[in-house]
Design a protein around this motif. Structure first.
Motif, PDB file in Angstrom:
ATOM      1  N   GLY A  38       0.740  -1.174  -0.019  1.00 46.88           N
ATOM      2  CA  GLY A  38      -0.059  -0.283   0.082  1.00 46.88           C
ATOM      3  C   GLY A  38       0.763   1.298  -0.039  1.00 46.88           C
ATOM      4  N   VAL A  39       1.844   1.315   0.907  1.00 48.78           N
ATOM      5  CA  VAL A  39       2.642   2.302   1.142  1.00 48.78           C
ATOM      6  C   VAL A  39       3.585   2.407  -0.335  1.00 48.78           C
ATOM      7  CG1 VAL A  39       4.803   3.479   1.989  1.00 48.78           C
ATOM      8  CG2 VAL A  39       2.995   2.303   3.458  1.00 48.78           C
ATOM      9  N   ARG A  40       4.083   1.545  -1.038  1.00 45.92           N
ATOM     10  CA  ARG A  40       4.810   1.897  -2.247  1.00 45.92           C
ATOM     11  C   ARG A  40       3.847   2.166  -3.336  1.00 45.92           C
ATOM     12  NH1 ARG A  40       9.511  -0.372  -3.121  1.00 45.92           N
ATOM     13  NH2 ARG A  40       9.436  -2.038  -1.431  1.00 45.92           N
ATOM     14  N   ASP A  41       2.674   1.607  -3.321  1.00 45.66           N
ATOM     15  CA  ASP A  41       1.815   2.305  -4.259  1.00 45.66           C
ATOM     16  C   ASP A  41       1.373   3.822  -4.253  1.00 45.66           C
ATOM     17  OD1 ASP A  41       1.628  -0.508  -5.534  1.00 45.66           O
ATOM     18  OD2 ASP A  41      -0.409  -0.899  -4.767  1.00 45.66           O
ATOM     19  N   ALA A  42       1.282   4.207  -2.901  1.00 43.49           N
ATOM     20  CA  ALA A  42       1.003   5.572  -2.695  1.00 43.49           C
ATOM     21  C   ALA A  42       1.986   6.433  -3.134  1.00 43.49           C
ATOM     22  CB  ALA A  42       0.783   5.573  -1.310  1.00 43.49           C
ATOM     23  N   ALA A  74       6.702  15.180   1.919  1.00 41.35           N
ATOM     24  CA  ALA A  74       5.541  14.771   1.299  1.00 41.35           C
ATOM     25  C   ALA A  74       5.643  13.105   1.181  1.00 41.35           C
ATOM     26  CB  ALA A  74       5.695  15.068  -0.089  1.00 41.35           C
ATOM     27  N   ALA A  75       6.834  12.351   1.256  1.00 43.51           N
ATOM     28  CA  ALA A  75       6.993  11.142   1.120  1.00 43.51           C
ATOM     29  C   ALA A  75       6.394  10.355   2.635  1.00 43.51           C
ATOM     30  CB  ALA A  75       8.187  10.545   1.032  1.00 43.51           C
ATOM     31  N   LEU A  76       6.694  10.964   3.437  1.00 41.74           N
ATOM     32  CA  LEU A  76       6.313  10.720   4.749  1.00 41.74           C
ATOM     33  C   LEU A  76       4.688  10.896   5.029  1.00 41.74           C
ATOM     34  CD1 LEU A  76       8.831  12.137   7.532  1.00 41.74           C
ATOM     35  CD2 LEU A  76       8.527   9.975   6.810  1.00 41.74           C
ATOM     36  N   SER A  77       4.207  11.980   4.376  1.00 45.18           N
ATOM     37  CA  SER A  77       2.653  12.224   4.610  1.00 45.18           C
ATOM     38  C   SER A  77       1.962  11.400   3.702  1.00 45.18           C
ATOM     39  CB  SER A  77       2.288  13.589   3.990  1.00 45.18           C
ATOM     40  OG  SER A  77       2.882  14.839   4.899  1.00 45.18           O
ATOM     41  N   ALA A  78       2.586  10.864   2.221  1.00 42.78           N
ATOM     42  CA  ALA A  78       1.692  10.062   1.755  1.00 42.78           C
ATOM     43  C   ALA A  78       1.931   8.538   2.295  1.00 42.78           C
ATOM     44  CB  ALA A  78       2.647   9.497   0.368  1.00 42.78           C
ATOM     45  N   ALA A  79       3.008   8.055   3.034  1.00 42.33           N
ATOM     46  CA  ALA A  79       2.693   6.788   3.939  1.00 42.33           C
ATOM     47  C   ALA A  79       1.782   6.899   4.884  1.00 42.33           C
ATOM     48  CB  ALA A  79       4.198   6.600   4.446  1.00 42.33           C
ATOM     49  N   GLY A  80       1.808   8.063   5.633  1.00 48.77           N
ATOM     50  CA  GLY A  80       0.917   8.148   6.483  1.00 48.77           C
ATOM     51  C   GLY A  80      -0.865   7.893   6.166  1.00 48.77           C
TER      52      GLY A  80
END
Length: 634
Positions: A38-42, A74-80
């Protein structure tokens, strides 16, 4: 029975525990895979393919190098958005920011009658106070506008040389703009005359340090010509201008074309200036030249709007009347024509005359007739004031019945003679002749203007002045390239020799040093490198030391002959630059030499720009001491 039941219960318990453990592991794996995917897709959806994702139980670790801190966040926010932010472990790094480029240091200096101003950005290492002190000295108590900013970055290569030269240039230029940047100076200036323009350009070129690129645009405004004068003479010898003035370049070409059609050979010289009495100047001049051409000989003189046409002696009266009448009707308004047809004089009857001669040594003799004692005293005093009291010899006699204009003609003739290097002035009742040589290219024009304004529109005069470049104090100064070539010719004809294995110049070639010194005295402070070269015999270091000592010896000999050598360098190159093979005595003799080379500007540091490279090569060679010389080269 009871024991069997007990084993059954324990076995069931262990089986249930094992099944629970397996189920738990499967659940953890499922959560890890689900979270990681899920995180990789995001991240992929946001084109953050640089990020690496790794799940460990409930925790998700992000790694990789983010382009910027904002992208990392932005990457941290996407993973969140996929897993709880508390479960995200940040193991990312941010790409190192590029070093901040230093600013472009530059300065603009403007100087005029109102004062001096400077604006720009200079390195903090530049002594700002010292620069401002120079400006105060240059401005001569006029206002100074200081808009200099500083930045704490290292000064780029060539900056100090460029700024120092700009300050030197400003001292020479009362009206100029100078742009300064590392390795380059651009000068825009205006002068009062062509002679001053040439002098300033020469002085600036000589003051320019080696390696600095200098661009100059020095303009000389059009002179004010008063009176606006033109004089064309046509006789059996040639058709020529004694003076020529034009108000525009186009008018100049029109006038020169008309003169060539009348028989003038060569390019001709015509000064473009201000002060024209009419916008129809070119038309009036070409019409007058055409009229003179139709008469076949004589002279045409313009002094502002006054036109004097003098036909040659012996011209038919009918032809004279017809040509003059046609010209009077054609001339534009404002112009007034005076025409004269000289009477034929008996050649056996000599008219009274006054003659003043000027020798090349500056000696002046006054001979002939003067009208009274007062005129003789005035003429003698004027000549002594113009040429020096010890240089004037007066042998005139007083006679009566001279024309009333005789005093004016005599004094005007002496004033014209003062503009020559040597020559003579002859005054007669009918004409005034100025003949001789000069080093001033404008002398003929100046004399024509003088005679036209002092003698009047009806006066007849003849100017036979020849410009000689060798007498011109400006044009006679050789250019640096000419100096280099002339010294090269002297050395080629008589080589500078040294005593074997020594830096002492051989007595037989001291005459060559005298000749070189005389040339360099005329050349001034040109940037010059005195190069010493040897053959390849002996050790390389010994040859280098010997060549340096010999070059220094030549420099010392020039100093002993009172040559200004502040801009000279003595450099030894040893055996590194042979001009012949060293396997024969003739080749080795050729390689043992002294050369004089101009230090030319190095290539510009700007991309795409080129300048002449220094023909003298690098001048960074370490200069050895004289006591390091050995008998390596003879």
């Amino acid at each position: 029975m009871r024991l069997s039941s007990l084993f059954t219960i324990v076995g069931t318990f262990f089986a249930a525990a094992l099944l629970s453990l397996v189920a738990a592991n499967l659940s953890v794996k499922l959560i890890e895979e689900s979270s990681e995917i899920g995180v990789r897709d995001a991240l992929d959806e946001r084109e953050m393919t640089w990020a690496e994702v790794e799940a460990d139980g409930l925790q998700v670790t992000l790694a990789g190098i983010a382009p910027t801190e904002a992208v990392r966040f932005a990457a941290l926010s996407a993973a969140g958005t996929v897993v709880d932010a508390a479960r995200v472990i940040d193991d990312m790094e941010v790409e190192a920011a590029a070093a901040i480029a230093p600013p472009r240091f530059s300065a603009e200096i403007l100087r005029n009658d109102a004062g001096l101003s400077i604006i720009g950005l200079i390195p903090a290492s530049t002594d700002r106070d010292a620069v401002l002190e120079r400006f105060v000295a240059i401005s001569r108590r006029k206002p100074i506008t200081d808009l200099i900013e500083t930045a704490d970055y290292p000064a780029p290569a060539g900056w100090e040389d460029a700024l120092g030269f700009a300050l030197t240039a400003m001292e020479m230029l009362p009206r100029a703009k100078v742009s300064v940047e590392a390795g380059r100076v651009t000068i825009t200036a205006i002068t009062d005359s062509v002679a001053e323009k040439n002098r300033l350009e020469r002085d600036l070129q000589r003051a320019s340090p080696p390696g600095l690129q200098v661009a100059m645009d020095v303009a000389a405004p059009r002179p004010v010509i008063t009176p606006f004068t033109l004089r064309l003479v046509m006789d059996e010898q040639s058709t020529r201008f004694d003076a020529c003035s034009a108000d525009t370049d186009a008018t100049r070409e029109t006038i020169l074309a008309a003169a060539r059609a009348a028989g003038m050979t060569g390019t001709g010289q015509c000064t473009v200036g201000m002060g024209v009495p009419s916008p129809n100047w070119g038309r009036a001049v070409t019409q007058a030249i055409a009229a003179l051409t139709e008469l076949g000989a004589g002279s045409i003189t313009f002094s502002d709007a006054d036109v004097t046409l003098v036909a040659a002696e012996g011209t038919a009266q009918a032809d004279f009347d017809r040509v003059v009448g046609e010209l009077e009707n054609r001339l534009p308004d404002v112009f007034a024509l005076y025409a004269k047809l000289p009477e034929t004089v008996d050649p056996n009857q000599g008219p009274p005359e006054f003659v003043a001669t000027l020798s090349p040594e500056g000696l002046v003799q006054l001979r002939g007739r003067l009208s009274d004692e007062n005129l003789r005293n005035v003429a003698d005093s004027y000549a002594k004031a113009a040429f020096g009291s010890d240089n004037v010899y007066t042998a005139t006699r007083l006679v009566g019945d001279l024309p009333a204009t005789w005093p004016v003609r005599v004094l005007t003739g002496l004033e014209a003679l003062a503009q020559l290097s040597n020559g003579a002035v002859t005054v007669t009742p009918d004409t005034l002749v100025v003949a001789g040589n000069t080093g001033n290219p404008e002398a003929s024009t100046n004399i024509a203007s003088l005679l036209a304004s002092k003698l009047g529109e009806a006066a007849t005069f003849d100017i036979r002045v020849i410009y000689e470049e060798k007498l011109d104090p400006v044009a006679s100064i050789p250019t640096p390239d000419e100096c280099e070539a002339e010294i090269g010719a002297i050395v080629a004809a008589s080589k500078i020799n040294f005593e074997p294995g020594s830096a002492t110049i051989d007595a037989s070639t001291l005459g060559t040093m005298d000749d070189i010194a005389e040339v360099l005295k005329l050349c001034g402070d040109i940037p010059l490198e005195i190069q010493g070269h040897t053959d390849s015999q002996g050790r390389e270091e010994m040859n280098l030391n010997l060549s340096q000592a010999r070059a220094q010896s030549v420099l010392n000999e020039l100093r002993a002959r009172r040559v200004l050598t502040a801009s000279y360098k003595a450099i030894g190159y040893g055996e590194t630059d042979p001009i012949a093979e060293n396997d024969s005595e003739e080749g080795r003799e050729a390689n043992r030499r002294i050369e004089f080379k101009l230090i030319r500007p190095k290539p510009s540091l700007r991309e795409g720009e080129t300048t002449l490279e220094s023909v003298a090569g690098s001048s960074d060679t370490e200069i050895p001491s004289d006591d390091a010389i050995g008998p390596a080269d003879e």
